[in-house]
Design an enzyme around this catalytic site. Structure first.
Site, PDB file in Angstrom:
ATOM      1  N   LYS A  60      11.179   7.394  32.978  1.00 28.30           N
ATOM      2  CA  LYS A  60      10.761   7.577  32.130  1.00 28.30           C
ATOM      3  C   LYS A  60       9.001   7.987  32.548  1.00 28.30           C
ATOM      4  O   LYS A  60       8.325   9.379  32.638  1.00 28.30           O
ATOM      5  CB  LYS A  60      10.363   7.488  30.843  1.00 28.30           C
ATOM      6  CG  LYS A  60       9.490   7.355  29.618  1.00 28.30           C
ATOM      7  CD  LYS A  60       8.721   6.904  29.811  1.00 28.30           C
ATOM      8  CE  LYS A  60       7.556   7.644  28.412  1.00 28.30           C
ATOM      9  NZ  LYS A  60       6.244   7.249  28.765  1.00 28.30           N
ATOM     10  N   ASP A 118       7.783  24.994  30.698  1.00 28.91           N
ATOM     11  CA  ASP A 118       9.258  24.307  29.063  1.00 28.91           C
ATOM     12  C   ASP A 118       9.625  22.627  29.870  1.00 28.91           C
ATOM     13  O   ASP A 118      11.208  22.587  30.237  1.00 28.91           O
ATOM     14  CB  ASP A 118      10.335  25.314  29.260  1.00 28.91           C
ATOM     15  CG  ASP A 118      11.356  25.047  27.676  1.00 28.91           C
ATOM     16  OD1 ASP A 118      11.180  23.802  28.080  1.00 28.91           O
ATOM     17  OD2 ASP A 118      12.129  25.719  27.561  1.00 28.91           O
TER      18      ASP A 118
END
Ligand code: MEV
Length: 432
Positions: free
Chosen positions: A265, A281
């Site tokens: 993360k 994206d």
């Protein structure tokens, strides 16, 4: 009043807002004002944003910052980042500067192949299917020629088309597994258009096409980035022990998925921020990256580190399907500007830059976690945020930052200290 509505998309923007305010905000004028205060005064720009999606009501701002002093393959970069998390750009900037005096980052693209699949059901004889596929294969390239023409000019196109037997996973399930090179575009539209034409050409009574779609799992669109230096140059003191701890932190992420997810993360803090700033994206990137992290069957770290012969090496291998032309990259003025800031990179050069941004974030996180702990830096940023919210003057801000240098920062503690300060200007909050 019913909260369902027909023909909502046909209402104009103000009518949509009014419907929302009437149904969910008890006609509160303030809510309407909140939405409208983010409208851009530049009508052309606002219209552009309105048209990105359906039912646009307003714009949602995220901070756009830059992290200077990145040296990648000997070239200097100031990297644009769009992110709301307070510590990310600061960490990137610090790490960029740190490695700029230690040889900088090295990065290289390993592969650029993207994948699309035509998923279909077939109950008949497998040899007959193979014969049919082989008889059609050349035709697939023919029927897609009009779509691939421009891409072929740019060095891209369809690389190969394979028939894949998936009946072990699911009864009667086969696919056409198509590999693509999409040059500087991310290629989603190009891939999907090719696949749909191929599927049409392939379909017959006993072949039931279920769907045709690109895959966001791109383990063959891979980039490597690394840094290295003498272990002694890594920390001001205690370098050997701390470097070992750094390596152990990665070993722990490889052993323990709970840690690996948080570890990765942190990497994505850097990756996504640049992906968004360049109009790419981020959902596609996220999905592909995490699948790659789990490719061994166990979710693991995306980064690695080693200490060999007194040299510390830290690296990442990460799949990134990116574009620097097409899509939002050229439509959104800020994406365009980000790419300009990066010297209008090719898609492969952008892969290298973004892999570095991810590696840098992980370096910052692991260095903090294995030394002073992550909260020290985070809370410092948190402190400045709270001080800002309180509307403190510059002098008060300086005073509070100094006051909390060696104290635990909590929201309450800062508010209390500020209140004391406000009632007895610039006396020490501990002085009674
Ligand atoms: C926070 O956004 C990211 C970290 O938790 C990453 C990590 O733990 O490695 C600091």
């Amino acid at each position: 009043m019913s909260k369902n509505v027909n023909g909502f998309s046909k209402l104009n923007k103000l009518e949509k807002i009014d419907w929302l305010i009437a149904n969910f905000f008890k006609n509160d004028k303030k809510a309407k004002q909140v939405l409208m205060q983010y409208w851009n005064q530049n009508e052309i720009l606002q219209n552009l944003h309105d048209d990105f999606i359906e039912n646009t009501l307003t714009n949602f701002y995220l901070p756009y910052g830059v992290a200077p002093n990145f040296v990648i393959n000997g070239k200097s970069y100031t990297i644009p980042m769009v992110i709301e998390e307070s510590s990310v750009v600061a960490a990137a900037s610090l790490v960029a500067k740190f490695w700029s005096t230690r040889g900088g980052f090295k990065s290289n693209v390993i592969s650029t192949t993207k994948i699309g699949q035509v998923h279909f059901m077939y109950e008949g004889d497998k040899a007959a299917l193979e014969n049919y596929f082989n008889s059609k294969k050349e035709q697939f390239f023919e029927v897609t020629k009009a779509i691939t023409k421009n891409m072929r000019k740019r060095g891209g196109g369809i690389l190969d088309i394979e028939l894949s037997d998936k009946t072990v996973e699911l009864d009667n399930y086969y696919q056409l597994h198509v590999s693509f090179e999409t040059a500087d575009s991310m290629g989603a539209n190009f891939i999907n258009s090719c696949l749909e034409v191929i599927a049409k050409e392939f379909e017959k009574e006993d072949i039931q096409i279920v769907m045709s779609i690109l895959s966001n799992y791109v383990p063959e669109c891979l980039v490597h980035a690394e840094v290295s230096c003498n272990v002694e140059d890594l920390y001001a003191e205690n370098s050997v022990v701390l470097a070992q701890k750094f390596v152990q932190a990665i070993q722990i992420a490889n052993a323990e998925p709970h840690r690996a997810v948080t570890h990765n993360k942190g990497i994505m803090n850097g990756v996504d921020a640049v992906v968004i700033a360049t109009g790419n994206d981020f959902r596609a990137i996220e999905a592909g990256v995490h699948a790659f992290a789990a490719r061994s069957g166990k979710y693991k770290s995306l980064t690695n580190a080693s200490i060999e012969n007194g040299i510390f090496k830290f690296w990442i291998d990460i799949p990134l399907a990116l574009g620097t032309v097409g899509g939002l990259t050229s439509l959104h003025p800020l994406s365009k500007l980000s790419l300009q800031l990066l010297g209008n990179p090719s898609a492969t050069a952008l892969m290298e830059i973004i892999a570095v941004a991810g590696l840098a974030q992980n370096f910052a996180a692991l260095r903090a976690l294995t030394t002073a702990g992550i909260q020290k830096g985070h809370m410092k940023m948190h402190l400045t945020n709270i001080i800002k919210q309180l509307g403190a003057s510059n002098k008060e801000k300086e005073f509070l930052i100094d006051y909390f240098e060696n104290k635990t920062i909590t929201h309450n503690a800062v508010v209390e200290a500020y209140d004391k300060l406000a009632s007895a200007p610039l006396s020490h909050p501990d002085d009674e």
